[in-house]
Enzyme design. Structure first.
Site, PDB file in Angstrom:
ATOM      1  N   ASP A 169       0.847  -1.176   0.000  1.00 23.94           N
ATOM      2  CA  ASP A 169       0.000   0.000   0.000  1.00 23.94           C
ATOM      3  C   ASP A 169       0.892   1.237   0.000  1.00 23.94           C
ATOM      4  O   ASP A 169       2.114   1.139  -0.145  1.00 23.94           O
ATOM      5  CB  ASP A 169      -0.937  -0.007   1.218  1.00 23.94           C
ATOM      6  CG  ASP A 169      -2.290   0.609   0.898  1.00 23.94           C
ATOM      7  OD1 ASP A 169      -2.322   1.819   0.583  1.00 23.94           O
ATOM      8  OD2 ASP A 169      -3.314  -0.106   0.951  1.00 23.94           O
TER       9      ASP A 169
ATOM     10  N   HIS B  55      -3.180   3.175  -4.390  1.00 23.78           N
ATOM     11  CA  HIS B  55      -2.524   2.712  -3.159  1.00 23.78           C
ATOM     12  C   HIS B  55      -1.106   2.200  -3.436  1.00 23.78           C
ATOM     13  O   HIS B  55      -0.651   1.258  -2.784  1.00 23.78           O
ATOM     14  CB  HIS B  55      -3.356   1.598  -2.499  1.00 23.78           C
ATOM     15  CG  HIS B  55      -4.625   2.077  -1.876  1.00 23.78           C
ATOM     16  ND1 HIS B  55      -4.684   2.670  -0.640  1.00 23.78           N
ATOM     17  CD2 HIS B  55      -5.900   2.059  -2.328  1.00 23.78           C
ATOM     18  CE1 HIS B  55      -5.936   2.994  -0.346  1.00 23.78           C
ATOM     19  NE2 HIS B  55      -6.708   2.631  -1.366  1.00 23.78           N
TER      20      HIS B  55
ATOM     21  N   GLU C 132     -10.250   2.465  -4.700  1.00 24.72           N
ATOM     22  CA  GLU C 132      -9.921   3.863  -4.391  1.00 24.72           C
ATOM     23  C   GLU C 132      -8.792   4.419  -5.269  1.00 24.72           C
ATOM     24  O   GLU C 132      -7.845   5.026  -4.776  1.00 24.72           O
ATOM     25  CB  GLU C 132      -9.558   3.995  -2.907  1.00 24.72           C
ATOM     26  CG  GLU C 132     -10.712   3.648  -1.985  1.00 24.72           C
ATOM     27  CD  GLU C 132     -10.361   3.726  -0.521  1.00 24.72           C
ATOM     28  OE1 GLU C 132     -11.270   3.965   0.295  1.00 24.72           O
ATOM     29  OE2 GLU C 132      -9.176   3.519  -0.172  1.00 24.72           O
TER      30      GLU C 132
END
Length: 637
Positions: free
Chosen positions: A204, A278, A355
């Protein structure tokens, strides 16, 4: 005929009365078995535990578990024989498969003389042993031999099998790094409740946690950052002189050890490499993977703000995405996925996809050129192009591709499996398209959310109480059950700094999710479940596993009266609790006023203190609430 009917009825009544005798304490197995019949009488564990069992490799794992989790705490010696007519415990694999208990199911019989576990596979025998352990006195959870305990078991007949094959917990080891031994500790806790899958989130913005030998900078650079403490997302940006000495990663040898450790407990490990969003740790290591030239100055995130979250959307402040228009990205991912596939035997690789901020892509000339050449109409289709190429790489390694439900946007890759986190709707849509689905919705299964009032919980933007988690059902009525593999709960660790807090966030909500994934829907009952939960709290006390007592804390609701006065309403998540309170700054106990109706604070009062009791025993935590805080809550409404 009437006499026979009377006799039969009387026998049934007598049996029911015998079942409910005070001497027959109801058992507390989590998750609830499919069928359980408890009878009066007990089995007394002898000093020598004679086990009849085959010695296949997988049954050896079960026998090792019995040694450490039954023989050690009870002080019994363990003797194993392939044929033992006088065996205390029989572990038997069915010569002919019993279709009623599936692959992981079992039949457990305890009489006054013997314990027998029958199953189709060793995993089923293991699940039977897990239920057996829960039937022992709480001292069975002791990590050392327990003294002065009468080791008895109730006489039961259990037939049991899981509702879903996929019963998982996701453990984020990127936002905060957890050692190999701590991951083992997490596995040990989850298998108690018949979870069979550990989803490891390995990459991440805050760290790259997996050694990739062909890309050494991923761990030389990407695994380390400046250490920060406080509320994640609000940290000040690190200065150049602050040391990047917080982090860590797992070597190939570490992963092999974890995979074997999990295998011996019948758990699969699902690896996740989260791309294309990410990806800041990867970009800090290899800036050429970005569409943005400024990436040469990027560093692994330490918790400072990098995304601007707005109502209905979000925008990246720095570009934390891999560039879909850059062929080097696919060469990079081929190397990563090659090593991941070699390390993890599980059939799926999770490639994230959630995301992904696209505002930097919108400004990229390379992305515009890609869109023109490939006929891509929008940024969702750009991500879909990326996902489909990654799916091909995953498939070329003999694995199945899985991603978060954002991969639906712009079109799914042909063989993609979807993990639905933004509610159930993504999973429903994927299932209707004929794709495999794992349900892990924020609404029921996000373990990083607060469990009680923000005044006593580490603050995060949402709450998930135990009662709500218990309502989780991975199978919506509107979809074909064939496509719903099961579900899982997710523990993101932005604000989870250590393994003790990871335990606090997981349990008891992990009990609730396990019962939703294992037990028949019609067997679920909140009051029965919570009675069992309280018994398992006692077991965790012995095992020294941390859990949250938040379920005992009052639920606090603030509003305004028509006269603009502050009105405070209190309730409890579970029955049988009394709430006591004070406005005079002292500390209430059960001799203080008991809450019976909405409260209007005295004119000059500044705080409310509350606590819950069950009879004479305090249950919840003492909560101190500044009245100004409650007034602010009414303004937010």
């Amino acid at each position: 005929m009437m006499k026979q009917l009377f006799t039969s009825t009387y026998a049934l009544l007598f049996s029911a009365v015998a079942y409910c005798q005070p001497s027959v304490k109801p058992v507390s197995i989590i998750p609830e078995p499919v069928n359980l019949i408890q009878q009066a009488g007990q089995f007394v564990l002898p000093s020598t535990l004679l086990v009849e069992s085959d010695t296949t490799a997988e049954l050896k794992y079960v026998l090792n578990y019995i040694r450490s989790h039954i023989a050690l705490p009870t002080g019994s010696s363990l003797v194993v024989q392939r044929v033992a007519p006088n065996a205390t415990l029989r572990l038997k694999l069915n010569a002919k498969a019993d279709s009623s208990i599936k692959k992981e199911g079992y039949r457990l019989s305890i009489t006054d003389k013997q314990i027998t576990i029958n199953a189709n596979q060793a995993a089923g025998v293991f699940n039977g042993v897990l239920s057996l352990i829960q039937l022992f006195p709480n001292s069975i959870e002791s990590p050392v031999p327990a003294a002065n305990v009468q080791w008895t078991l109730p006489q039961v007949e259990i037939t049991d099998s899981p509702r879903f094959a996929w019963r998982g917990l996701m453990f984020d080891v990127t936002r905060h790094f957890f050692t190999k031994e701590e991951v083992k500790q997490y596995i040990d806790a989850m298998v108690r409740y018949k979870y069979n899958l550990l989803h490891l989130h390995l990459a991440d913005d805050e760290g790259w946690r997996l050694e990739i030998k062909s890309l050494p900078k991923l761990t030389q650079v990407g695994a380390w950052r400046v250490n920060k403490t406080g509320y994640f997302g609000n940290f000040t940006p690190p200065t150049p002189e602050e040391p990047k000495d917080y982090g860590g990663y797992y070597t190939h040898e570490d992963i092999q050890e974890l995979v074997q450790y999990a295998k011996e407990r019948f758990v699969n490990i699902l690896p996740e490499i989260d791309v294309p969003g990410h990806s800041l740790a990867a970009i800090a290591s290899y800036p050429e993977l970005s569409c943005t030239p400024e990436a040469v100055n990027y560093r692994v995130r330490s918790g400072e703000k990098i995304i601007d979250w707005k109502p209905g959307g979000f925008e990246a402040l720095i570009d934390n995405t891999l560039c879909p228009a850059n062929e080097k990205v696919y060469e990079f991912l081929d190397k990563v996925i090659t090593e991941v596939a070699q390390l993890f035997p599980f059939e799926y690789i999770h490639m994230g996809g959630d995301e992904c901020a696209k505002n930097f892509w919108e400004k990229s000339e390379a992305i515009k050129t890609l869109m023109k050449h490939k006929g891509l109409k929008n940024m969702h289709e750009v991500q879909s192009y990326f996902e489909k190429r990654v799916e091909k790489i995953v498939s070329s390694k003999g694995k199945k591709f899985m991603g978060w439900d954002e991969i639906l946007e712009g079109g799914l890759a042909p063989n993609a499996a979807v993990m639905s986190w933004r509610g159930l709707k993504g999973g429903i849509a994927a299932a209707k398209l004929g794709h495999e689905v794992v349900m892990s919705p924020t609404t029921f299964a996000y373990l990083d959310y607060m469990q009680g009032d923000p005044l006593v919980e580490p603050r995060i933007y949402a709450s998930l109480r135990l009662n709500k988690a218990y309502q989780f059902d991975p199978l919506p009525d509107s979809v074909d059950a064939r496509y719903i593999k099961g579900g899982q709960a997710n523990l993101w660790t932005e604000n989870v700094y250590n393994i003790r807090h990871a335990e606090y966030m997981t349990w008891p909500r992990g009990f609730a999710i396990s019962e939703s994934l294992w037990s028949p829907k019609e067997k679920k009952n909140w009051n029965h479940f919570f009675a069992k939960t309280e018994e398992h709290f006692k077991r965790f006390d012995v095992a020294e596993i941390k859990y949250a007592p938040s379920v005992y804390d009052p639920i606090i609701s603030a509003s305004k009266t028509p006269q603009n006065e502050l009105k405070i309403e209190l309730s409890t998540e579970v029955d049988g609790l009394d709430i006591y309170y004070t406005f005079d700054n002292s500390f209430p106990d059960r001799f203080y006023p008991k809450y019976t109706q909405a409260l209007i604070p005295p004119k000059d009062a500044v705080m409310l203190r509350i606590i819950t009791y069950k009879g004479k025993d305090p249950k919840g935590r003492m909560i101190t609430i500044p009245l100004d805080e409650l007034k602010k809550r009414t303004e937010k409404k």
